[in-house]
Design a protein around this motif. Structure first.
Motif, short mmCIF file in Angstrom:
data_model
loop_
_atom_site.label_atom_id
_atom_site.label_comp_id
_atom_site.label_asym_id
_atom_site.label_seq_id
_atom_site.Cartn_x
_atom_site.Cartn_y
_atom_site.Cartn_z
N CYS A 30 60.16 41.45 11.48
CA CYS A 30 59.90 42.88 11.66
C CYS A 30 60.45 43.67 10.47
N CYS A 33 63.54 46.09 12.05
CA CYS A 33 64.81 45.58 12.59
C CYS A 33 65.14 44.16 12.11
N CYS A 64 56.67 44.68 17.54
CA CYS A 64 58.01 44.10 17.69
C CYS A 64 58.57 44.51 19.04
N CYS A 67 62.44 46.22 18.73
CA CYS A 67 62.74 47.62 18.38
C CYS A 67 61.58 48.56 18.68
N HIS A 69 58.74 48.73 17.14
CA HIS A 69 57.93 49.07 15.96
C HIS A 69 56.51 48.51 16.10
ZN LIG Z 1 61.70 45.28 15.14
#
Ligand SMILES: [Zn+2]
Length: 172
Positions: A30, A33, A64, A67, A69
């Motif tokens: 990612c 993160c 992801c 987090c 995202h």
């Molecule tokens: Zn992430």
């Protein structure tokens, strides 16, 4: 080791897999993160995802769970709206977002062993572990396994490659 396992370690039959057979879900690092994220055909384009070639140019999504995202990828298109660029399936970066694959490890002095996901690791491991490798009867331009680099196929590297593949599975 039981008999079934011993047989499968000994002999391996190439079913003619292509890399795109393992590209439905690609694990990447990612960009936000640093955890494990996944790249896949955008859920709105599942229909296109049924054919291997259409899947290559279908819009993709990065997600992801760690987090939250997300990101989107769509093919570059020319004036007529047709794609001008076909992603090249390869590694150790993912072919759509260019992010580092999650499953990659140094191996055999300076080489990088990589895989898209656990199913991909499984096939590589069965192939490398086998003493006898049978080719698929027809693989056209060549199966994923026929295209593996020589260092991965070399008997002398078998133990190193298997160790790295097992570590990759643990990373997944
Ligand atoms: Zn992430």
């Amino acid at each position: 080791m039981d008999d079934e396992r011993a047989r499968s370690d000994h002999r391996f039959r190439d079913k003619g897999w292509r890399l795109w057979d393992f590209a439905q879900e690609i694990f990447v690092r990612c960009p936000r993160c640093g955890g494990r994220a996944a790249v896949f055909v955008h859920p709105d384009h599942r229909e296109e995802g049924r054919s291997a070639v259409l899947r290559l140019i279908a819009p993709h999504r990065l997600s992801c769970l760690g987090c939250g995202h997300t990101a989107s990828w769509a093919p570059r298109t020319g004036p007529g709206g047709s794609p001008t660029y076909l992603p090249r399936l390869s590694g150790p970066d993912d072919p759509f977002f260019g992010l580092p694959l999650w499953l990659q490890r140094p191996c055999c002095g300076g080489r990088i062993l990589w895989a898209y996901n656990t199913a991909h690791v499984d096939v590589l491991e069965q192939y490398v572990a086998a003493r006898l490798r049978e080719r698929h009867s027809w693989t056209g331009s060549g199966s994923l396994l026929e295209h593996l680099p020589a260092w991965m196929k070399s008997a002398g590297n078998r133990d190193d490659v298997l160790r790295a593949l097992r570590a990759l599975r643990a990373d997944a």
